[in-house]
Design a protein around this motif. Structure first.
Motif, short mmCIF file in Angstrom:
data_model
loop_
_atom_site.label_atom_id
_atom_site.label_comp_id
_atom_site.label_asym_id
_atom_site.label_seq_id
_atom_site.Cartn_x
_atom_site.Cartn_y
_atom_site.Cartn_z
N VAL A 41 -92.55 -28.11 33.47
CA VAL A 41 -93.72 -27.86 32.33
C VAL A 41 -93.07 -28.10 30.83
O VAL A 41 -92.19 -27.49 30.35
CB VAL A 41 -94.34 -26.57 32.48
CG1 VAL A 41 -95.13 -26.38 31.33
CG2 VAL A 41 -95.07 -26.16 33.76
N VAL A 151 -98.27 -29.09 38.96
CA VAL A 151 -98.06 -29.69 37.65
C VAL A 151 -98.41 -31.12 37.89
O VAL A 151 -97.97 -31.97 38.51
CB VAL A 151 -96.64 -29.80 36.97
CG1 VAL A 151 -96.62 -30.50 35.70
CG2 VAL A 151 -96.19 -28.31 36.79
N THR A 152 -99.49 -31.79 37.07
CA THR A 152 -99.87 -33.08 37.11
C THR A 152 -99.67 -33.86 35.79
O THR A 152 -100.04 -33.54 34.52
CB THR A 152 -101.38 -33.22 37.47
OG1 THR A 152 -101.55 -32.45 38.62
CG2 THR A 152 -101.76 -34.50 37.73
N ASN A 153 -98.88 -34.86 35.79
CA ASN A 153 -98.90 -35.63 34.47
C ASN A 153 -100.06 -36.60 34.29
O ASN A 153 -100.15 -37.27 35.33
CB ASN A 153 -97.41 -36.56 34.53
CG ASN A 153 -96.10 -35.76 34.57
OD1 ASN A 153 -96.20 -34.77 33.86
ND2 ASN A 153 -95.41 -35.83 35.31
N GLU A 154 -100.60 -36.50 33.32
CA GLU A 154 -101.74 -37.37 33.04
C GLU A 154 -101.56 -38.32 31.78
O GLU A 154 -100.34 -38.40 31.34
CB GLU A 154 -103.10 -36.50 32.63
CG GLU A 154 -103.15 -35.43 33.80
CD GLU A 154 -104.47 -34.74 33.42
OE1 GLU A 154 -105.00 -34.07 34.30
OE2 GLU A 154 -104.83 -34.48 32.24
N ARG A 158 -100.10 -35.95 28.56
CA ARG A 158 -100.56 -35.10 28.72
C ARG A 158 -100.17 -34.13 29.96
O ARG A 158 -99.85 -35.06 31.12
CB ARG A 158 -102.27 -34.78 28.72
CG ARG A 158 -102.65 -34.98 27.09
CD ARG A 158 -104.25 -34.63 27.16
NE ARG A 158 -105.02 -35.65 28.05
CZ ARG A 158 -105.31 -36.60 27.70
NH1 ARG A 158 -105.15 -37.27 26.58
NH2 ARG A 158 -106.24 -37.51 28.41
N GLN A 159 -100.23 -33.02 30.22
CA GLN A 159 -99.90 -32.33 31.58
C GLN A 159 -100.90 -31.33 31.73
O GLN A 159 -101.66 -30.72 30.90
CB GLN A 159 -98.46 -31.58 31.59
CG GLN A 159 -97.41 -32.31 31.57
CD GLN A 159 -95.86 -31.52 31.67
OE1 GLN A 159 -95.84 -30.40 31.12
NE2 GLN A 159 -95.15 -32.14 32.79
N VAL A 161 -101.46 -28.09 34.28
CA VAL A 161 -100.66 -26.89 34.85
C VAL A 161 -101.59 -26.09 35.39
O VAL A 161 -102.51 -25.51 34.56
CB VAL A 161 -99.50 -26.27 34.26
CG1 VAL A 161 -98.71 -25.27 34.77
CG2 VAL A 161 -98.73 -27.29 33.39
#
Length: 258
Positions: A41, A151-154, A158-159, A161
């Motif tokens: 994160v 956790v997804t990276n966009e 952006r992230q 969580v």
């Protein structure tokens, strides 16, 4: 409790105060966050000793709108002090510490003192001092011990969580800078949710390295009350080491509320 008390409770959730970009690593001493972010994160949290802010809030509930002036004071990791009023007259005052909640209702001449189960019941979401502080400051609060967040990276760095907490799902969207852009707390089983959006980030006048969101929008939904929305705009924010007072005195004749 009347609408102004609800307004105060929402005001506690409407924070967009001074945000200094510092890593969410553990630390000791006044004005230092003790939160530890998960390695995946990319969050940044505030760092200050004392903070004060003034603003205006507008609440929409069951088709009715009501405005109020909000005043906030805080000593990091120690105390949160909030007042709400109309036309220059204070109606409600609240003081939160790590283990207590005190509310003074000057309109009804009542007061309350107790634990966080009061706010949890009033807001219909689990509440603690750490959660209230993080929400007011737009800080990232790590998942509970033993829980691994998703956790997804966009796009645009952006992230997203997400992790479960006390029967609800907590989701945060982090900007590329690591600041919290959105917080969502949802419970699909009971059809209740709370969403807070932080926008209009600008630096503080006297400290170029500190920014805060001038505008915050909150939407709370639950089966019984329907949808409640609130918009807050801060007009003045100061953060630093200047000592603040947190007065709370119950006048004679006030009735204690259970």
């Amino acid at each position: 409790m009347n609408k102004l008390t609800l307004l105060l409770a929402l005001g506690l959730l409407l924070g967009s105060c001074a945000r200094k970009a510092v890593p969410t690593t553990s630390g000791k001493g006044p004005g230092t966050s003790v939160s530890v972010a998960e390695p995946m994160v990319r969050a940044t949290n505030t760092s200050f000793t004392f903070l004060s802010a003034k603003g205006k809030a507008q609440i929409t509930m069951k088709g009715e709108k009501q405005g109020a002036n909000i005043s906030l004071r805080m000593r990091r990791d120690s105390i949160i002090w909030v007042t709400a009023g109309l036309l220059g007259v204070e109606g409600v005052r609240a003081v939160l510490t790590r283990d207590s909640v005190r509310v003074l209702n000057k309109l009804e001449k009542t007061y309350f003192t107790g634990g966080y189960d009061y706010l949890s019941k009033l807001l219909n979401v689990p509440v603690s001092f750490a959660q209230m502080q993080a929400l007011l400051l737009g800080d990232y609060l790590p998942a509970p011990t033993g829980t691994t967040p998703t956790v997804t990276n966009e796009e645009a760095g952006r992230q997203r969580v997400a992790y479960p907490l006390a029967g609800v799902l907590v989701e945060r969207i982090l900007q590329a800078t690591g600041r919290v852009q959105q917080l969502k707390v949802s419970d699909d089983a009971s059809k209740r949710n709370l969403t807070v959006d932080y926008t209009d980030f600008k630096p503080l006048e006297q400290q170029d390295d500190i920014t805060f969101a001038h505008a915050t929008f909150i939407q709370a939904q639950q089966a019984a009350a329907g949808v409640v929305t609130a918009a807050l705009n801060y007009t003045k924010v100061n953060a630093g080491r200047e000592r603040l007072a947190f007065p709370f005195t119950v006048p004679k004749g006030y009735k204690r509320q259970k």
